[in-house]
Design an enzyme around this catalytic site. Structure first.
Site, PDB file in Angstrom:
ATOM      1  NE  ARG A  18      -2.173  -1.742   3.228  1.00 56.17           N
ATOM      2  CZ  ARG A  18      -2.605  -2.171   4.600  1.00 56.17           C
ATOM      3  NH1 ARG A  18      -3.768  -1.662   5.298  1.00 56.17           N
ATOM      4  NH2 ARG A  18      -2.037  -3.002   5.326  1.00 56.17           N
ATOM      5  NE  ARG A 311      25.794  21.307   0.029  1.00 61.25           N
ATOM      6  CZ  ARG A 311      26.821  21.494  -1.072  1.00 61.25           C
ATOM      7  NH1 ARG A 311      26.756  22.352  -1.831  1.00 61.25           N
ATOM      8  NH2 ARG A 311      27.084  20.235  -1.269  1.00 61.25           N
TER       9      ARG A 311
HETATM   10  C1  UD1 Z   1      -2.174  -5.923  11.137  1.00 61.89           C
HETATM   11  C2  UD1 Z   1      -3.156  -6.856  11.586  1.00 61.89           C
HETATM   12  C3  UD1 Z   1      -4.576  -5.842  12.078  1.00 61.89           C
HETATM   13  C4  UD1 Z   1      -4.030  -4.679  12.821  1.00 61.89           C
HETATM   14  C5  UD1 Z   1      -2.951  -3.706  11.895  1.00 61.89           C
HETATM   15  C6  UD1 Z   1      -2.660  -2.822  13.012  1.00 61.89           C
HETATM   16  C7  UD1 Z   1      -2.757  -9.168  10.944  1.00 61.89           C
HETATM   17  C8  UD1 Z   1      -2.977 -10.038  10.144  1.00 61.89           C
HETATM   18  N1  UD1 Z   1      -3.346  -7.880  10.768  1.00 61.89           N
HETATM   19  O1  UD1 Z   1      -2.853  -5.681   9.750  1.00 61.89           O
HETATM   20  O2  UD1 Z   1      -5.338  -6.711  12.640  1.00 61.89           O
HETATM   21  O3  UD1 Z   1      -5.511  -4.038  12.842  1.00 61.89           O
HETATM   22  O4  UD1 Z   1      -1.839  -4.743  11.795  1.00 61.89           O
HETATM   23  O5  UD1 Z   1      -1.739  -1.883  12.557  1.00 61.89           O
HETATM   24  O6  UD1 Z   1      -1.655  -9.229  11.651  1.00 61.89           O
HETATM   25  N2  UD1 Z   1       4.717  -8.499   8.322  1.00 61.89           N
HETATM   26  C9  UD1 Z   1       5.749  -9.320   8.299  1.00 61.89           C
HETATM   27  N3  UD1 Z   1       5.529 -10.495   7.240  1.00 61.89           N
HETATM   28  C10 UD1 Z   1       4.461 -10.432   6.559  1.00 61.89           C
HETATM   29  C11 UD1 Z   1       3.406  -9.597   6.653  1.00 61.89           C
HETATM   30  C12 UD1 Z   1       3.637  -8.585   7.484  1.00 61.89           C
HETATM   31  O7  UD1 Z   1       6.802  -9.418   8.875  1.00 61.89           O
HETATM   32  O8  UD1 Z   1       4.366 -11.616   5.876  1.00 61.89           O
HETATM   33  C13 UD1 Z   1       4.888  -7.186   8.949  1.00 61.89           C
HETATM   34  C14 UD1 Z   1       5.066  -6.031   8.230  1.00 61.89           C
HETATM   35  O9  UD1 Z   1       6.371  -5.663   7.802  1.00 61.89           O
HETATM   36  C15 UD1 Z   1       4.396  -4.960   9.316  1.00 61.89           C
HETATM   37  C16 UD1 Z   1       3.713  -5.680  10.239  1.00 61.89           C
HETATM   38  O10 UD1 Z   1       4.094  -6.996  10.051  1.00 61.89           O
HETATM   39  O11 UD1 Z   1       5.211  -4.164   9.999  1.00 61.89           O
HETATM   40  C17 UD1 Z   1       2.310  -5.636   9.830  1.00 61.89           C
HETATM   41  O12 UD1 Z   1       2.075  -5.996   8.562  1.00 61.89           O
HETATM   42  P1  UD1 Z   1       0.552  -5.143   7.707  1.00 61.89           P
HETATM   43  O13 UD1 Z   1       0.768  -5.930   6.442  1.00 61.89           O
HETATM   44  O14 UD1 Z   1       0.856  -3.806   7.850  1.00 61.89           O
HETATM   45  O15 UD1 Z   1      -0.411  -5.683   8.440  1.00 61.89           O
HETATM   46  P2  UD1 Z   1      -2.009  -4.901   8.514  1.00 61.89           P
HETATM   47  O16 UD1 Z   1      -2.627  -5.075   7.358  1.00 61.89           O
HETATM   48  O17 UD1 Z   1      -1.780  -3.260   8.914  1.00 61.89           O
HETATM   49 CA    CA Z   2      -0.054  -2.040   9.132  1.00 64.64          CA
END
Ligand code: UD1
Ligand code: CA
Length: 434
Positions: A18, A311
């Site tokens: 995103r 700078r």
């Molecule tokens: C996540 C939560 C959601 C919560 C939100 C809060 C889950 C499934 N959902 O959603 O309930 O409301 O955070 O901010 O957890 N990451 C990994 N590996 C992956 C995917 C993600 O390390 O395979 C890490 C990302 O780098 C990130 C964090 O986990 O820092 C959250 O991932 P993101 O995809 O932003 O989760 P959300 O959809 O925001």
């Molecule tokens: Ca997130």
């Protein structure tokens, strides 16, 4: 605070699609430092055992974080086979009984705001807040005061989508909960990902205690888009500037200035409106006037601007630098440079005056060279110093002089001018006026 009581796992392996960026989300900067830097820094205040889960652009993340910290464990997620925040928790071996799990995209978290997770004994403490617009967050389903489950937006029914209580993305688990439930996660959901959030429903089904901790929306804000990034930056900027004002810095219209984390003020300083001060800048008893930019420099007992650009690697002491003056990698002690100059790779000593429009020509197209200027030198306006050049003490350089390589000896005058000619009545002849 016993830092050996708690382990922290920071999830930083995701792509962050995103963000619409080539760069891994957690490396996007806020107030001059990567998001992940801020969260690790705060984590280190409460724990000695910090693990960061990486995958997307892992070499770059590792390299950048290693330049700030040397005591962090990195674990690589098998993101291909086990994508998602639950997948990220596989192969984690925390040292301590209590484990705090943080999303890596929450750069505004402070160590203080995490303390609420440490003093409770529930099996799981999870973070919640209420949002008018819960878009993008996992919804927290609570019945009779008890958390039932977290439903991700993409899996939510229309009723669930209306729930305004959301999962902030920080959890405290006891270690055995991680060991027990992470292997049981499945990817049967809209995104075909392993959701860490599914642990909640499983633990609930087994009768475990889940405590929903109400947290501050501002501090637990997740950054998912560039709009979120700028919102988060604004919040952190306000915090940084408020702290410096409390420490004694005068700021005029602080909302118009940008001051990075890492900048330090000492003594009494004034920052007028519209300034940008970045990197490892140190300001002591100095006045930064409107619209000035200062990068990675030291400024002591000096006034800068308005509209000056200092700078990196500049050191200015007891000096006055006025409008439209650019200074780079130079040392000025007791110097006045009031207007329209470029000073690069120079060392300039006490009592010296740099006239308007003076330029150090430090670059010949291939290499950079130094300009050394001694004490009490007067450099007339519109002069050029073609480096390498040394100007000894007590020298006068006449306005409009081009000083080419070499040394201007102590006490002398340097002047290079074409003799001026006066042609009587030229104007009237040229424009045919009588
Ligand atoms: C996540 C939560 C959601 C919560 C939100 C809060 C889950 C499934 N959902 O959603 O309930 O409301 O955070 O901010 O957890 N990451 C990994 N590996 C992956 C995917 C993600 O390390 O395979 C890490 C990302 O780098 C990130 C964090 O986990 O820092 C959250 O991932 P993101 O995809 O932003 O989760 P959300 O959809 O925001
Ligand atoms: Ca997130």
């Amino acid at each position: 605070m016993d830092k050996n009581k708690i382990s922290i796992v920071i999830l930083a392996a995701g792509k962050g699609s995103r963000m619409k960026s080539q760069k891994a989300k957690v490396l996007h900067t806020i107030c001059g430092k990567p998001m992940l830097y801020h969260i690790i820094k705060e984590s280190k205040e409460i724990s000695n055992d910090i693990t960061v889960v990486i995958a997307h652009q892992k070499e770059l993340v590792l390299e950048q974080m290693s330049s700030y910290f040397d005591d962090i464990n990195f674990v690589v997620q098998d993101a291909e086979n086990f994508p998602g925040t639950g997948g990220a928790m596989k192969n984690i071996a925390p040292k301590n009984e209590k484990v705090l799990v943080l999303n890596g995209d929450m750069p505004l978290i402070t160590s203080d705001s995490l303390k609420g997770f440490l003093d409770k004994d529930d099996d799981i403490i999870m973070s919640i807040f209420d949002l008018q617009n819960p878009d993008g967050y996992g919804r927290v389903i609570i019945k009779n005061g008890h958390v039932q489950k977290i439903v991700e937006q993409k899996d939510a029914s229309s009723n669930e989508l209306r729930v305004s209580t959301v999962n902030a993305g920080v959890y405290a688990f006891s270690k055995n909960i991680i060991e027990k439930y992470i292997p049981l996660l499945s990817n049967k959901n809209a995104q075909k990902e392993y959701y860490l959030t599914d642990v909640i429903a499983m633990a609930k089904a087994d009768g475990l205690n889940i405590f929903p901790l109400l947290v501050d929306e501002e501090q637990f804000k997740g950054v998912n888009s560039k709009k979120d990034l700028s919102d988060a930056e604004e919040i952190m900027q306000a915090k940084i500037k408020t702290a410096w004002m409390h420490a004694g810095v005068i700021m005029q219209l602080p909302s118009t200035s940008y001051i990075e984390e890492g900048v330090i003020f000492e003594g009494e300083c004034i920052v007028e409106n519209g300034c940008r001060i970045t990197g490892k800048t140190l300001l002591i008893n100095s006045h930064i006037k409107a619209g000035s930019v200062i990068e990675d420099s030291t400024i002591i007992n000096s006034d800068i601007g308005p509209l000056a650009h200092i700078r990196p690697a500049s050191y200015l002491q007891d000096s006055h630098v006025g409008n439209f003056v650019e200074i780079k990698k130079s040392t000025l002690k007791g110097v006045k440079a009031g207007h329209l100059s470029y000073i690069g790779d120079a060392e300039i000593d006490e009592g010296t005056n740099i006239g308007a429009g003076v330029i150090t020509c430090n670059y010949d197209g291939i290499k950079k060279y130094k300009t050394i200027i001694g004490k009490n030198v007067f450099i007339g306006s519109d002069s050029q110093l073609v480096a390498p050049v040394t100007v000894e003490d007590d020298v006068m350089i006449a306005a409009g002089t081009t000083v080419t390589s070499g040394t201007v000896e102590k006490g002398s005058l340097a002047i290079s001018r074409i003799k001026i000619a006066f042609i009587k009545d030229f104007y009237y002849k040229f424009f045919a006026k009588s």
